[in-house]
Design an enzyme around this catalytic site. Sequence first.
Site: not given
Ligand code: NVA
Ligand code: CP
Length: 303
Positions: A102, A129, A132, A220, A260, A288
């Site tokens: 990540r 992502h 997800q 989101d 998500c 997940r």
């Molecule tokens: N769009 C959000 C998703 C988090 C799971 C981010 O990238 O922070």
């Molecule tokens: N939805 C998701 O990826 O959550 P986290 O940021 O908690 O991993």
Amino acid sequence: MNHFISLLDITGDEARYILKRAAKIKRKLKEGKPHQPLAGKTLGMIFDKASTRTRVSFEAGMFQLGGHALFLHSTATQLGRGEPIEDSARVLSRMVDGIVIRTFGHDIVQRFAEYSSVPVINALTDLTHPCQILADVFTFEEHRGSIAGKTVAWIGDGNNMAHSWINGAVTFGYRLNIACPDAYCPDNRLLEAARALGANVTLSKDPQAAAHNADLITTDVWASMGQEEEQAIREKAFAGFHVDKALMAKAHPDALFMHCLPAHRGEEVAADVIDGPQSVVWDEAENRLHAQKALLEFLLSPE
Ligand code: NVA
Ligand code: CP
């Protein structure tokens, strides 16, 4: 080498197979039957950004599959002190059987994968992502049956999640209506590439029109990780792009709501929607675990 950096790295048939396995793996876990095809395997998990669901689902999932997961926060490794990605990829992949990353730039995961001798999984970048979407489609289908031909409405930011919903329209064959403010549309190259592969995606700045007759409404946060300083300006830009009861009423009467998570109640979603009867966000979060166990089994298990 099988990587999972984009949903489009696997075929529609492979994605279907993974979701079928996810259902079996979930059932086994609920019945208390062990399923350990990854005994003796190790998963390295590199995180440059915060995470609750992704980290815990991969770590618990790997343990349940009989393997071991190593959480590697970048600040605690030499990556955080500037060791090149290419060198880190070659070293780590000689020691572990799979790597989850990540991070911010999508190119970081791509470069890592290029030099890795084991499968690399994208656990979220600024661009996409994909893990997800596996869980989200799995969740929709548990509640409503096949998502093919159904209508998904994406309301809000054209961000990493929006991009993965776009790729998912290729993989899973749903229609996708995106409503976003002009300055926050999804990446046009990604959208056009998905359309060229058959994705049925509409783009507008009208949430009501996007939600019309939808089978699923999803959204989101307005400011993703790394965009925190834009919060105030984004709150202004996204006014009118929140999912409330009135917007849910435009959708099909048995439409589901997904997010998500983490969510900001009162911003992109009203509390009475995310905590209301059409919301399946807790199933979505749990899934997940099951979807990624199936993904790990698919990528790392010799059979
Ligand atoms: N769009 C959000 C998703 C988090 C799971 C981010 O990238 O922070
Ligand atoms: N939805 C998701 O990826 O959550 P986290 O940021 O908690 O991993």
